[in-house]
Design a protein around this motif. Structure first.
Motif, PDB file in Angstrom:
ATOM      1  N   LEU A   1      17.456  36.797  -3.834  1.00 53.67           N
ATOM      2  CA  LEU A   1      18.434  37.028  -4.893  1.00 53.67           C
ATOM      3  C   LEU A   1      19.491  38.047  -4.480  1.00 53.67           C
ATOM      4  CD1 LEU A   1      16.195  37.248  -8.098  1.00 53.67           C
ATOM      5  CD2 LEU A   1      17.923  35.516  -7.653  1.00 53.67           C
ATOM      6  N   LYS A   2      19.027  39.164  -3.917  1.00 59.93           N
ATOM      7  CA  LYS A   2      19.935  40.282  -3.682  1.00 59.93           C
ATOM      8  C   LYS A   2      20.808  40.088  -2.450  1.00 59.93           C
ATOM      9  CE  LYS A   2      18.254  42.164  -7.310  1.00 59.93           C
ATOM     10  NZ  LYS A   2      18.996  42.022  -8.577  1.00 59.93           N
TER      11      LYS A   2
ATOM     12  N   SER B   1      22.095  37.378  -1.590  1.00 59.32           N
ATOM     13  CA  SER B   1      23.185  36.527  -2.074  1.00 59.32           C
ATOM     14  C   SER B   1      24.095  37.295  -3.015  1.00 59.32           C
ATOM     15  CB  SER B   1      22.606  35.297  -2.790  1.00 59.32           C
ATOM     16  OG  SER B   1      21.853  34.501  -1.889  1.00 59.32           O
ATOM     17  N   GLU B   2      23.492  38.153  -3.861  1.00 57.46           N
ATOM     18  CA  GLU B   2      24.289  38.894  -4.843  1.00 57.46           C
ATOM     19  C   GLU B   2      25.223  39.897  -4.172  1.00 57.46           C
ATOM     20  OE1 GLU B   2      23.574  41.369  -8.997  1.00 57.46           O
ATOM     21  OE2 GLU B   2      21.925  40.215  -8.129  1.00 57.46           O
TER      22      GLU B   2
ATOM     23  N   GLY C   1      28.340  38.421  -3.922  1.00 54.76           N
ATOM     24  CA  GLY C   1      28.930  37.986  -5.186  1.00 54.76           C
ATOM     25  C   GLY C   1      28.394  36.673  -5.706  1.00 54.76           C
ATOM     26  N   GLU C   2      27.272  36.207  -5.156  1.00 55.32           N
ATOM     27  CA  GLU C   2      26.705  34.920  -5.562  1.00 55.32           C
ATOM     28  C   GLU C   2      25.371  35.158  -6.272  1.00 55.32           C
ATOM     29  OE1 GLU C   2      25.541  30.606  -3.573  1.00 55.32           O
ATOM     30  OE2 GLU C   2      26.060  32.305  -2.300  1.00 55.32           O
ATOM     31  N   LYS C   3      25.251  34.672  -7.508  1.00 52.16           N
ATOM     32  CA  LYS C   3      24.037  34.893  -8.289  1.00 52.16           C
ATOM     33  C   LYS C   3      23.206  33.614  -8.331  1.00 52.16           C
ATOM     34  CE  LYS C   3      25.448  38.830 -11.029  1.00 52.16           C
ATOM     35  NZ  LYS C   3      25.295  39.539 -12.314  1.00 52.16           N
ATOM     36  N   LEU C   4      21.969  33.732  -7.878  1.00 49.78           N
ATOM     37  CA  LEU C   4      21.039  32.611  -7.898  1.00 49.78           C
ATOM     38  C   LEU C   4      20.099  32.753  -9.090  1.00 49.78           C
ATOM     39  CD1 LEU C   4      20.064  32.474  -4.100  1.00 49.78           C
ATOM     40  CD2 LEU C   4      21.939  31.303  -5.271  1.00 49.78           C
ATOM     41  N   ASN C   5      19.440  31.653  -9.460  1.00 54.40           N
ATOM     42  CA  ASN C   5      18.495  31.645 -10.566  1.00 54.40           C
ATOM     43  C   ASN C   5      17.127  32.124 -10.094  1.00 54.40           C
ATOM     44  OD1 ASN C   5      16.224  29.884 -12.056  1.00 54.40           O
ATOM     45  ND2 ASN C   5      17.867  30.347 -13.498  1.00 54.40           N
ATOM     46  N   LEU C   6      16.583  33.144 -10.781  1.00 53.34           N
ATOM     47  CA  LEU C   6      15.308  33.739 -10.360  1.00 53.34           C
ATOM     48  C   LEU C   6      14.178  32.728 -10.362  1.00 53.34           C
ATOM     49  CD1 LEU C   6      13.422  36.055  -9.625  1.00 53.34           C
ATOM     50  CD2 LEU C   6      13.332  36.691 -12.037  1.00 53.34           C
TER      51      LEU C   6
ATOM     52  N   LEU D   1      22.076  46.259  -2.067  1.00 53.75           N
ATOM     53  CA  LEU D   1      22.869  45.910  -3.241  1.00 53.75           C
ATOM     54  C   LEU D   1      23.080  47.133  -4.125  1.00 53.75           C
ATOM     55  CD1 LEU D   1      24.294  43.786  -4.977  1.00 53.75           C
ATOM     56  CD2 LEU D   1      22.093  43.357  -6.090  1.00 53.75           C
TER      57      LEU D   1
ATOM     58  N   ASP E   1      14.083  39.868 -19.468  1.00 50.63           N
ATOM     59  CA  ASP E   1      15.428  40.391 -19.683  1.00 50.63           C
ATOM     60  C   ASP E   1      15.760  40.360 -21.176  1.00 50.63           C
ATOM     61  OD1 ASP E   1      17.955  41.339 -19.333  1.00 50.63           O
ATOM     62  OD2 ASP E   1      18.793  39.440 -18.617  1.00 50.63           O
TER      63      ASP E   1
END
Length: 371
Positions: free
Chosen positions: A64-65, A67-68, A71-76, A247, A323
């Protein structure tokens, strides 16, 4: 190629003959190794099932991180499911496969699970192709599974709008890539006298400085660094995430890269920052272990209580760090059931003492785990 002054590190006559002040780094190195040893020792004592759970959490964060950072957010859930499939872990219902998520997972797992294997150009090409399965980065078509050719001009790291674009870094020309990657890979695969954590810091910097691909260089550089760290730990299971820490410190990360890439071949400052970041990542992993142990303790406490699959799924979500607040409508959406069914599930757990109503519910009633 840039003419005139030698603005970037790769233009230095002796590049890449890295130098650093080991004496200055030794106190920090000792702290890193002490923290790594302490973490590995704690994980050794918790049993295989909990180690697998910790590894799943850390690898999910790593994917996840890394990619983040770009600037790209993946689905957990997609990431967790992809990792679980590849590691053969049972986490209940799996999210549908996503080839983009699978590609990042494949790269991270290949780097860490096969850390003892030789790193080759073909392996790097495979990682790159996995990151860009469609052959596109956003709307732009890129060269996939091959070094860049600079057909659109020199490779530059830039920021800001077109009219006020700032060039942070310009990479070596494409004509130099074969020779420079051969040199890097020969060094990376050779036995090293230096501390393996130092090797990881230099490998990360060296690869991202060559910047051999049209896109994905940062993610692959972090995978190369993780590969070196997995070798340093002599362990395929991962209990801390450097990408998650990078990140958190992204501005400093980019600032230190730019400063180092415009500096001299003395990379002591970069290594000091990298080791500090690594130390904070390892120390932060203690919270991951605490969460895993808390989850195990929870299920041990309620082992004799009957629950349906929906209830188990939602409780695990709460244990993994839900969340926001858990409401009946969120329960219904996640469990894919009606509002009435969600209320029955929740009422049953309230009656059994597993859930309690949150004291800070606000307008709509929310629920939390019994402490």
């Amino acid at each position: 190629m840039i003419s005139g002054e030698k603005k970037y590190i790769w233009q230095q006559d002796d590049w890449p003959r890295w130098v650093y002040d080991l004496k200055r780094l030794l106190p920090l190195l000792s702290q890193v190794h002490l923290a790594q040893g302490h973490l590995l020792g704690r994980m050794h004592d918790v049993g295989m099932e909990l180690r697998d759970e910790a590894t799943l959490r850390v690898l999910s964060m790593d994917v996840l991180k890394t990619s983040e950072i770009e600037g790209e957010k993946l689905n957990l859930e997609s990431v967790r499911s992809s990792i679980a499939r590849r590691l053969g872990l049972d986490i209940g219902a799996l999210a549908p496969a996503d080839r983009h998520v699978d590609g990042v997972v494949d790269m991270v797992l290949d780097a860490t699970q096969r850390h003892a294997d030789i790193l080759t150009a073909e392996r790097l090409f495979g990682w790159h192709a996995a990151l860009f399965p469609t052959g596109y980065s956003g709307l732009a078509r890129i060269r996939v599974g091959a070094w860049r050719d600079d057909s659109q001009g020199p490779m530059q790291v830039v920021s800001g709008p077109v009219q006020r674009r700032r060039v942070h870094y310009e990479a070596p020309p494409a004509a130099m890539l074969d020779a420079k990657l051969f040199e890097f890979l020969r060094w990376f695969n050779a036995p090293h006298d230096e501390d393996p954590v130092i090797t990881a810091g230099i490998a990360h910097l060296w690869f991202v400085t060559i910047h051999p691909f049209d896109d994905g260089n940062g993610r692959i550089a972090r995978a190369v660094g993780d590969m070196a760290l997995a070798g340093a730990d002599h362990c395929v299971q991962r209990y801390y995430s450097v990408s998650a820490q990078l990140l958190r410190e992204r501005k400093d990360y980019y600032d230190w890269l730019e400063r180092t890439q415009k500096g001299t071949l003395d990379v002591t400052d970069w290594l000091e920052w990298f080791l500090g970041c690594l130390l904070r990542a390892v120390q932060g992993a203690e919270s991951t272990l605490s969460a895993v142990l808390a989850k195990a303790g929870f299920w041990s406490r309620w082992a004799g209580v009957s629950m349906n699959e929906r209830q188990i799924k939602l409780l695990n979500k709460l244990l993994d760090g839900f969340d926001g607040k858990l409401t009946s409508s969120k329960w219904a959406a996640i469990a894919k059931c009606s509002q009435d069914t969600a209320l029955r599930d929740i009422s049953d757990l309230l009656a059994k003492g597993v859930l309690v109503k949150s004291a800070a519910s606000g307008r709509s009633t929310s629920y939390e785990l019994t402490t």
